[in-house]
Design an enzyme around this catalytic site. Structure first.
Site, short mmCIF file in Angstrom:
data_model
loop_
_atom_site.label_atom_id
_atom_site.label_comp_id
_atom_site.label_asym_id
_atom_site.label_seq_id
_atom_site.Cartn_x
_atom_site.Cartn_y
_atom_site.Cartn_z
CB SER A 126 22.94 -4.07 -7.98
OG SER A 126 23.10 -4.84 -9.14
CE LYS B 160 26.00 -4.03 -9.97
NZ LYS B 160 24.99 -3.74 -11.02
CE1 TYR C 116 28.55 -7.18 -10.54
CE2 TYR C 116 27.72 -9.23 -11.45
CZ TYR C 116 27.53 -7.90 -11.13
OH TYR C 116 26.33 -7.30 -11.38
CE1 TYR D 146 22.05 -0.70 -11.90
CE2 TYR D 146 19.92 -1.36 -11.06
CZ TYR D 146 21.28 -1.45 -11.04
OH TYR D 146 21.88 -2.27 -10.15
CB VAL E 242 17.69 -8.07 -9.20
CG1 VAL E 242 17.75 -7.07 -10.35
CG2 VAL E 242 18.94 -8.91 -9.12
N1 GLN Z 1 23.92 -9.96 -9.79
C1 GLN Z 1 22.98 -9.25 -10.59
C2 GLN Z 1 23.44 -9.21 -12.03
O1 GLN Z 1 24.61 -9.14 -12.26
C3 GLN Z 1 22.85 -7.86 -10.05
C4 GLN Z 1 21.86 -7.02 -10.80
C5 GLN Z 1 21.11 -6.07 -9.93
O2 GLN Z 1 20.94 -6.27 -8.73
N2 GLN Z 1 20.56 -5.04 -10.54
O3 GLN Z 1 22.67 -9.26 -12.93
#
Ligand code: GLN
Length: 303
Positions: free
Chosen positions: A63, A66, A188, A239, A257
């Site tokens: 993530s 992003k 994505y 988050y 993650v």
């Molecule tokens: N690729 C992971 C997902 O879509 C990214 C989530 C994350 O890093 N928080 O669940």
């Protein structure tokens, strides 16, 4: 204190927590990563970079990507983008579905998965190959032409994407997406599967510490846009732990993650940490503790 000493002290503290947290397992390829890794890198505005531990070992950015897709979208679009994605903290898990129905398919912010899917959809409309465009940007800013999508991680995530598919289909039913769900998901997953080291990430994020200016001196973003992305990182970047992150670290930050956390100290530097063990909200336990220690030692929290 010299910055190399600060990073060493942070790493010493982190060593006591080494192995804490749980490596994520809903993307099977990431479950195989050794939980004992720890690295931290700091890049300064002049492009100098230093690090400690596994700071040059690539890991899955997940993530953290992003932040960069949002920057590329904002660089090339107008404010109308914000009609499709909000910018308030969600207080919910990164992959939660609940708010989407209440808010009629408009994701709460660009950093939860639903919002990031909408950002990727926008980038696809702008450039076609969104993940390729992102990779080219990251190679340029990190000065590392070898950055790649980890195809093993991408295949693993694509095979376990039911939750993200549900989010994307739900948004599509409200007309939030412009491209086919399969295309958005594929792009994505590829952006999340890019492998970068702490060094690469800290260098690539310098434009956010430097009022939107890229390393070649050109402006990617206006000063105001850079300020805004940093603000969204602070309020939404971790988050449902964004309050905790502000409380403990107190600078803009974005987790993934894969165990990385990228933080920006506007006007000074970018700092990236990596340690794969995660807490229940999907943020690196040791990474968060290391950044807490770092901003305490330097006094660089904004608070
Ligand atoms: N690729 C992971 C997902 O879509 C990214 C989530 C994350 O890093 N928080 O669940």
């Amino acid at each position: 204190m010299e910055m190399s000493k600060v990073l060493e002290r942070v790493a010493e503290e982190a060593a006591q927590l080494r192995g804490a947290g749980m490596v994520m397992d809903y993307i099977p390829a990431l479950a195989e990563v050794d939980p004992d890794h720890f690295g931290i890198a700091l890049a300064e505005l002049d492009g100098s970079v230093l690090g400690v531990g596994d700071w040059e070992t690539p890991f899955s950015v997940q993530s953290i990507s992003k932040v960069f897709t949002l920057a590329l979208v904002l660089a090339g679009s107008d404010e109308s983008f914000w009609q499709r994605v909000g910018r308030e903290p969600s207080g919910s898990a990164f992959n939660s579905l609940v708010q989407l129905e209440h808010e009629r398919g408009i994701p709460r912010n660009p950093f939860i998965n639903a919002g990031a899917l909408a950002v990727t959809d926008e980038l696809i409309s702008m450039v076609g190959d969104a993940s390729g465009d992102l990779l080219a940007f990251l190679r340029e800013e990190s000065g590392n032409p070898d950055l790649e999508v980890d195809e093993n991680v991408a295949a693993s995530e694509a095979a376990h994407a039911d939750r993200n598919l549900a989010l994307a289909h739900f948004m599509a039913s409200y007309g939030t997406l412009r491209n086919p769900v399969a295309t958005v998901l594929d792009q994505y997953v590829r952006q999340c599967s890019i492998a970068m080291s702490c060094r690469d990430l800290a260098l690539a994020a310098l434009f956010l510490a430097d009022r939107g200016f890229r390393r070649d001196g050109s402006a990617l973003l206006s000063c105001r846009q850079a300020k805004r992305i940093n603000a969204i990182m602070l309020t939404c970047g971790t988050y449902d732990a964004a309050g905790e992150f502000a409380y403990r670290v107190g600078v803009p930050g974005k987790s993934g993650v894969g165990g990385g956390i990228l933080s920006v100290i506007p006007g000074r530097c970018a700092v990236a940490v990596w340690s794969p063990g995660l807490d229940k909200r999907g943020n690196s336990v040791v990474g968060m503790a290391a950044l807490d220690h770092f901003t305490t030692l330097t006094g660089w929290s904004v608070f």
